[in-house]
Design an enzyme around this catalytic site. Structure first.
Site, PDB file in Angstrom:
ATOM      1  N   GLY A  94     -26.513  11.043 -12.851  1.00  0.00           N
ATOM      2  CA  GLY A  94     -27.017  10.978 -13.383  1.00  0.00           C
ATOM      3  C   GLY A  94     -25.391  10.904 -14.523  1.00  0.00           C
ATOM      4  CG  HIS A 101     -19.537  16.204 -17.986  1.00  0.00           C
ATOM      5  ND1 HIS A 101     -19.555  15.619 -17.207  1.00  0.00           N
ATOM      6  CD2 HIS A 101     -21.028  16.629 -17.876  1.00  0.00           C
ATOM      7  CE1 HIS A 101     -20.000  15.074 -17.372  1.00  0.00           C
ATOM      8  NE2 HIS A 101     -21.197  15.331 -17.222  1.00  0.00           N
TER       9      HIS A 101
HETATM   10  P1  AMP Z   1     -23.506  13.317 -17.923  1.00  0.00           P
HETATM   11  O1  AMP Z   1     -24.656  12.266 -17.819  1.00  0.00           O
HETATM   12  O2  AMP Z   1     -23.911  15.006 -16.943  1.00  0.00           O
HETATM   13  O3  AMP Z   1     -21.942  12.502 -17.154  1.00  0.00           O
HETATM   14  O4  AMP Z   1     -24.054  14.186 -19.270  1.00  0.00           O
HETATM   15  C1  AMP Z   1     -22.497  13.139 -20.771  1.00  0.00           C
HETATM   16  C2  AMP Z   1     -22.777  14.110 -20.931  1.00  0.00           C
HETATM   17  O5  AMP Z   1     -21.819  14.222 -22.560  1.00  0.00           O
HETATM   18  C3  AMP Z   1     -24.967  13.541 -22.119  1.00  0.00           C
HETATM   19  O6  AMP Z   1     -25.361  14.401 -22.298  1.00  0.00           O
HETATM   20  C4  AMP Z   1     -24.062  13.102 -23.543  1.00  0.00           C
HETATM   21  O7  AMP Z   1     -24.364  13.395 -24.472  1.00  0.00           O
HETATM   22  C5  AMP Z   1     -21.981  14.062 -23.547  1.00  0.00           C
HETATM   23  N1  AMP Z   1     -20.983  13.548 -24.516  1.00  0.00           N
HETATM   24  C6  AMP Z   1     -20.737  12.175 -23.945  1.00  0.00           C
HETATM   25  N2  AMP Z   1     -20.247  12.295 -25.827  1.00  0.00           N
HETATM   26  C7  AMP Z   1     -19.715  12.658 -26.391  1.00  0.00           C
HETATM   27  C8  AMP Z   1     -18.976  13.610 -27.316  1.00  0.00           C
HETATM   28  N3  AMP Z   1     -18.695  13.061 -27.638  1.00  0.00           N
HETATM   29  N4  AMP Z   1     -19.388  14.635 -27.758  1.00  0.00           N
HETATM   30  C9  AMP Z   1     -20.632  15.829 -27.104  1.00  0.00           C
HETATM   31  N5  AMP Z   1     -21.073  14.885 -26.291  1.00  0.00           N
HETATM   32  C10 AMP Z   1     -20.547  13.992 -25.289  1.00  0.00           C
END
Ligand code: AMP
Length: 115
Positions: A94, A101
């Site tokens: 996902g 992160h």
């Molecule tokens: P993943 O699916 O583990 O790659 O999670 C990526 C996460 O980044 C998601 O939960 C998004 O909501 C979050 N996200 C994307 N862009 C931003 C942003 N500019 N600031 C904060 N969170 C973000």
């Protein structure tokens, strides 16, 4: 730093975020689309694409991320109730942002197995 990476830009301050913790190695900020009452993302300042790109040189930093996750959970008041730390890797995991992160999720009960 990767010029096209949104999380590198958050770490450098180029893109704003609600930062809850930062030091010379890592940055923690609120997820823009929270999946729980508390949803914090913790990232290394160093651009690392996925978990598969970690090396032994990153071992201390990963331990530091986990230690700070516990501190944030404590400081925000949900450590005793419990929390979840999630790292999504590659498509089936996902992952949609290609900078390593860790999701720190708290403030509600989570189910197992995950969806
Ligand atoms: P993943 O699916 O583990 O790659 O999670 C990526 C996460 O980044 C998601 O939960 C998004 O909501 C979050 N996200 C994307 N862009 C931003 C942003 N500019 N600031 C904060 N969170 C973000």
């Amino acid at each position: 730093m990767s010029d096209s990476c949104i999380f590198c830009k958050i770490a450098s301050g180029e893109i704003p975020a609600k930062i809850v913790y930062q030091d010379d190695q890592i940055v923690a900020f609120e997820d823009v689309a929270p999946q729980a009452p508390h949803h914090i993302l913790i990232i290394p300042r160093k651009h690392i694409r996925t978990t598969l790109d970690l090396t032994t040189a990153d071992n201390q930093m990963i331990g530091h991320i986990y230690q700070i996750a516990g501190k944030i959970a404590h400081d925000l008041g949900f450590s005793e109730d419990g929390f979840r730390i999630v790292n999504n890797c590659n498509a089936d995991g996902g992952q949609v942002v290609w900078h390593l992160h860790f999701h720190l999720l708290g403030g509600r009960e989570f189910v197992w197995p995950p969806g």
